[in-house]
Motif scaffolding. Sequence first.
Motif, PDB file in Angstrom:
ATOM      1  N   LEU A  23       0.856  -1.186   0.000  1.00  0.00           N
ATOM      2  CA  LEU A  23       0.000   0.000   0.000  1.00  0.00           C
ATOM      3  C   LEU A  23       0.887   1.228   0.000  1.00  0.00           C
ATOM      4  O   LEU A  23       1.748   1.382   0.864  1.00  0.00           O
ATOM      5  N   THR A  24       0.705   2.111  -1.003  1.00  0.00           N
ATOM      6  CA  THR A  24       1.492   3.339  -1.069  1.00  0.00           C
ATOM      7  C   THR A  24       0.574   4.520  -0.772  1.00  0.00           C
ATOM      8  O   THR A  24      -0.500   4.634  -1.342  1.00  0.00           O
ATOM      9  N   VAL A  25       1.005   5.387   0.120  1.00  0.00           N
ATOM     10  CA  VAL A  25       0.222   6.544   0.561  1.00  0.00           C
ATOM     11  C   VAL A  25       0.998   7.806   0.193  1.00  0.00           C
ATOM     12  O   VAL A  25       2.198   7.906   0.465  1.00  0.00           O
ATOM     13  N   TYR A  26       0.298   8.776  -0.421  1.00  0.00           N
ATOM     14  CA  TYR A  26       0.951   9.965  -0.979  1.00  0.00           C
ATOM     15  C   TYR A  26       0.474  11.218  -0.273  1.00  0.00           C
ATOM     16  O   TYR A  26      -0.716  11.397  -0.031  1.00  0.00           O
ATOM     17  N   ASP A  27       1.419  12.103   0.016  1.00  0.00           N
ATOM     18  CA  ASP A  27       1.081  13.346   0.702  1.00  0.00           C
ATOM     19  C   ASP A  27       2.025  14.442   0.226  1.00  0.00           C
ATOM     20  O   ASP A  27       3.238  14.235   0.167  1.00  0.00           O
ATOM     21  N   GLY A  28       1.473  15.589  -0.145  1.00  0.00           N
ATOM     22  CA  GLY A  28       2.330  16.696  -0.552  1.00  0.00           C
ATOM     23  C   GLY A  28       1.849  17.366  -1.818  1.00  0.00           C
ATOM     24  O   GLY A  28       0.705  17.217  -2.238  1.00  0.00           O
ATOM     25  N   ASP A  29       2.748  18.100  -2.446  1.00  0.00           N
ATOM     26  CA  ASP A  29       2.446  18.923  -3.607  1.00  0.00           C
ATOM     27  C   ASP A  29       3.027  18.273  -4.852  1.00  0.00           C
ATOM     28  O   ASP A  29       4.245  18.285  -5.077  1.00  0.00           O
ATOM     29  N   TRP A  30       2.155  17.718  -5.698  1.00  0.00           N
ATOM     30  CA  TRP A  30       2.617  17.052  -6.913  1.00  0.00           C
ATOM     31  C   TRP A  30       3.186  18.036  -7.932  1.00  0.00           C
ATOM     32  O   TRP A  30       3.917  17.643  -8.840  1.00  0.00           O
ATOM     33  N   GLY A  31       2.874  19.299  -7.787  1.00  0.00           N
ATOM     34  CA  GLY A  31       3.339  20.287  -8.752  1.00  0.00           C
ATOM     35  C   GLY A  31       4.722  20.829  -8.472  1.00  0.00           C
ATOM     36  O   GLY A  31       5.200  21.702  -9.194  1.00  0.00           O
ATOM     37  N   ARG A  32       5.396  20.318  -7.450  1.00  0.00           N
ATOM     38  CA  ARG A  32       6.720  20.819  -7.078  1.00  0.00           C
ATOM     39  C   ARG A  32       7.714  19.663  -7.053  1.00  0.00           C
ATOM     40  O   ARG A  32       7.405  18.606  -6.483  1.00  0.00           O
ATOM     41  N   PRO A  33       8.882  19.792  -7.660  1.00  0.00           N
ATOM     42  CA  PRO A  33       9.869  18.706  -7.635  1.00  0.00           C
ATOM     43  C   PRO A  33      10.193  18.276  -6.211  1.00  0.00           C
ATOM     44  O   PRO A  33      10.506  19.105  -5.358  1.00  0.00           O
ATOM     45  N   GLY A  34      10.094  16.995  -5.947  1.00  0.00           N
ATOM     46  CA  GLY A  34      10.373  16.487  -4.612  1.00  0.00           C
ATOM     47  C   GLY A  34       9.321  16.851  -3.594  1.00  0.00           C
ATOM     48  O   GLY A  34       9.547  16.704  -2.388  1.00  0.00           O
ATOM     49  N   GLY A  35       8.162  17.325  -4.034  1.00  0.00           N
ATOM     50  CA  GLY A  35       7.156  17.812  -3.102  1.00  0.00           C
ATOM     51  C   GLY A  35       6.227  16.762  -2.541  1.00  0.00           C
ATOM     52  O   GLY A  35       5.344  17.091  -1.752  1.00  0.00           O
ATOM     53  N   VAL A  36       6.382  15.503  -2.937  1.00  0.00           N
ATOM     54  CA  VAL A  36       5.475  14.451  -2.484  1.00  0.00           C
ATOM     55  C   VAL A  36       6.216  13.474  -1.585  1.00  0.00           C
ATOM     56  O   VAL A  36       7.288  12.973  -1.925  1.00  0.00           O
ATOM     57  N   GLN A  37       5.636  13.231  -0.432  1.00  0.00           N
ATOM     58  CA  GLN A  37       6.167  12.234   0.493  1.00  0.00           C
ATOM     59  C   GLN A  37       5.407  10.927   0.289  1.00  0.00           C
ATOM     60  O   GLN A  37       4.183  10.921   0.204  1.00  0.00           O
ATOM     61  N   VAL A  38       6.132   9.827   0.182  1.00  0.00           N
ATOM     62  CA  VAL A  38       5.531   8.520  -0.068  1.00  0.00           C
ATOM     63  C   VAL A  38       5.760   7.622   1.133  1.00  0.00           C
ATOM     64  O   VAL A  38       6.893   7.475   1.597  1.00  0.00           O
ATOM     65  N   ARG A  39       4.678   7.038   1.642  1.00  0.00           N
ATOM     66  CA  ARG A  39       4.776   6.021   2.691  1.00  0.00           C
ATOM     67  C   ARG A  39       4.325   4.693   2.114  1.00  0.00           C
ATOM     68  O   ARG A  39       3.326   4.644   1.409  1.00  0.00           O
ATOM     69  N   THR A  40       5.042   3.635   2.399  1.00  0.00           N
ATOM     70  CA  THR A  40       4.657   2.325   1.911  1.00  0.00           C
ATOM     71  C   THR A  40       4.403   1.397   3.090  1.00  0.00           C
ATOM     72  O   THR A  40       5.164   1.389   4.063  1.00  0.00           O
ATOM     73  N   ILE A  41       3.346   0.622   2.996  1.00  0.00           N
ATOM     74  CA  ILE A  41       2.992  -0.357   4.022  1.00  0.00           C
ATOM     75  C   ILE A  41       2.902  -1.713   3.335  1.00  0.00           C
ATOM     76  O   ILE A  41       2.067  -1.903   2.445  1.00  0.00           O
ATOM     77  N   ARG A  42       3.739  -2.642   3.746  1.00  0.00           N
ATOM     78  CA  ARG A  42       3.713  -3.974   3.145  1.00  0.00           C
ATOM     79  C   ARG A  42       2.617  -4.800   3.805  1.00  0.00           C
ATOM     80  O   ARG A  42       2.620  -5.007   5.020  1.00  0.00           O
ATOM     81  N   LEU A  43       1.690  -5.260   2.986  1.00  0.00           N
ATOM     82  CA  LEU A  43       0.565  -6.038   3.477  1.00  0.00           C
ATOM     83  C   LEU A  43       0.927  -7.523   3.513  1.00  0.00           C
ATOM     84  O   LEU A  43       2.058  -7.915   3.220  1.00  0.00           O
ATOM     85  N   ALA A  44      -0.062  -8.353   3.861  1.00  0.00           N
ATOM     86  CA  ALA A  44       0.223  -9.761   4.078  1.00  0.00           C
ATOM     87  C   ALA A  44       0.653 -10.479   2.820  1.00  0.00           C
ATOM     88  O   ALA A  44       1.549 -11.316   2.844  1.00  0.00           O
ATOM     89  N   ALA A  45       0.007 -10.159   1.695  1.00  0.00           N
ATOM     90  CA  ALA A  45       0.277 -10.910   0.477  1.00  0.00           C
ATOM     91  C   ALA A  45      -0.272 -10.150  -0.720  1.00  0.00           C
ATOM     92  O   ALA A  45      -1.175  -9.325  -0.580  1.00  0.00           O
ATOM     93  N   PRO A  46       0.248 -10.411  -1.913  1.00  0.00           N
ATOM     94  CA  PRO A  46      -0.363  -9.845  -3.119  1.00  0.00           C
ATOM     95  C   PRO A  46      -1.790 -10.353  -3.284  1.00  0.00           C
ATOM     96  O   PRO A  46      -2.077 -11.518  -3.029  1.00  0.00           O
ATOM     97  N   ASP A  47      -2.692  -9.471  -3.702  1.00  0.00           N
ATOM     98  CA  ASP A  47      -4.093  -9.856  -3.871  1.00  0.00           C
ATOM     99  C   ASP A  47      -4.846  -8.663  -4.432  1.00  0.00           C
ATOM    100  O   ASP A  47      -4.318  -7.559  -4.526  1.00  0.00           O
ATOM    101  N   HIS A  48      -6.098  -8.896  -4.804  1.00  0.00           N
ATOM    102  CA  HIS A  48      -7.004  -7.805  -5.153  1.00  0.00           C
ATOM    103  C   HIS A  48      -7.593  -7.304  -3.843  1.00  0.00           C
ATOM    104  O   HIS A  48      -8.273  -8.052  -3.136  1.00  0.00           O
ATOM    105  N   ILE A  49      -7.330  -6.032  -3.513  1.00  0.00           N
ATOM    106  CA  ILE A  49      -7.553  -5.531  -2.158  1.00  0.00           C
ATOM    107  C   ILE A  49      -8.476  -4.324  -2.178  1.00  0.00           C
ATOM    108  O   ILE A  49      -8.357  -3.439  -3.022  1.00  0.00           O
ATOM    109  N   HIS A  50      -9.421  -4.282  -1.230  1.00  0.00           N
ATOM    110  CA  HIS A  50     -10.295  -3.135  -1.028  1.00  0.00           C
ATOM    111  C   HIS A  50     -10.110  -2.610   0.397  1.00  0.00           C
ATOM    112  O   HIS A  50      -9.775  -3.373   1.305  1.00  0.00           O
ATOM    113  N   PHE A  51     -10.364  -1.288   0.560  1.00  0.00           N
ATOM    114  CA  PHE A  51     -10.136  -0.649   1.855  1.00  0.00           C
ATOM    115  C   PHE A  51     -11.382   0.071   2.344  1.00  0.00           C
ATOM    116  O   PHE A  51     -12.158   0.604   1.555  1.00  0.00           O
ATOM    117  N   VAL A  52     -11.540   0.077   3.662  1.00  0.00           N
ATOM    118  CA  VAL A  52     -12.544   0.900   4.324  1.00  0.00           C
ATOM    119  C   VAL A  52     -11.853   1.588   5.485  1.00  0.00           C
ATOM    120  O   VAL A  52     -11.204   0.930   6.309  1.00  0.00           O
TER     121      VAL A  52
END
Length: 218
Positions: free
Chosen positions: A134-163
């Motif tokens: 799961l990749t989570v994005y935060d910041g300003d896409w219009g500025r070089p280097g302006g986006v912070q990316v957080r990644t969370i490794r889940l249990a396994a590859p799959d078709h995944i839905h979130f609530v």
Amino acid sequence: MGLVSPALAHQPVERKPDVWPADGRLFIPDGDGSAVDVIDFPDGRRVARLPVPPHPLGMGLSPDRELLFVFRGRSTEEDWVTVIRTGFDAEAKAARRLVVLASFQGEAPGGVEAGDLAQAFGRPAIVMEKTGVLTVYDGDWGRPGGVQVRTIRLAAPDHIHFVETDDALYAGFCGRGLFGRSTRRPAPSSPASPAVRRSAARPTIRTPAGRFGAAKTM
């Protein structure tokens, strides 16, 4: 490879407002034409044809409706995600020129439901279903280097839905018949820097059977 400049010299010019009234804006992926067509209403006029990597298929709007994420079809060798500034203000009923802000490679990206991009912890999120990340994005896409990316490794590859609820994020693994729950939010974003920054927060993903353990935040 060569370049032709449209102008070698110019004088100062008046900057004009680049906005016009519109009741709505429609995005249509053209899988054969490697583009996204944009139509404004009520006149139904096509205002842009934006180039994207070949065979666009899935599209999802960010929670604030300011960004459109376009996913390349999975029949291709490479998966790409293109981020577009929508340029539409529904409250003011105003539209402006669209901008392709970024394109980056994914791993079977997903997480779109009824035209809405998934969100995690209140931020736009994409599920890399091939790798179970799961990749989570935060910041300003219009500025070089302006986006912070957080990644969370889940249990396994799959078709995944979130609530998402007020204090947790639930992940459903469709092919495996499992679900996970994140009980801790990533740390608030720090100011963006030219380098991509990653959170040290470690959410915990659990099921009643305890099959997930600690999710790895990269």
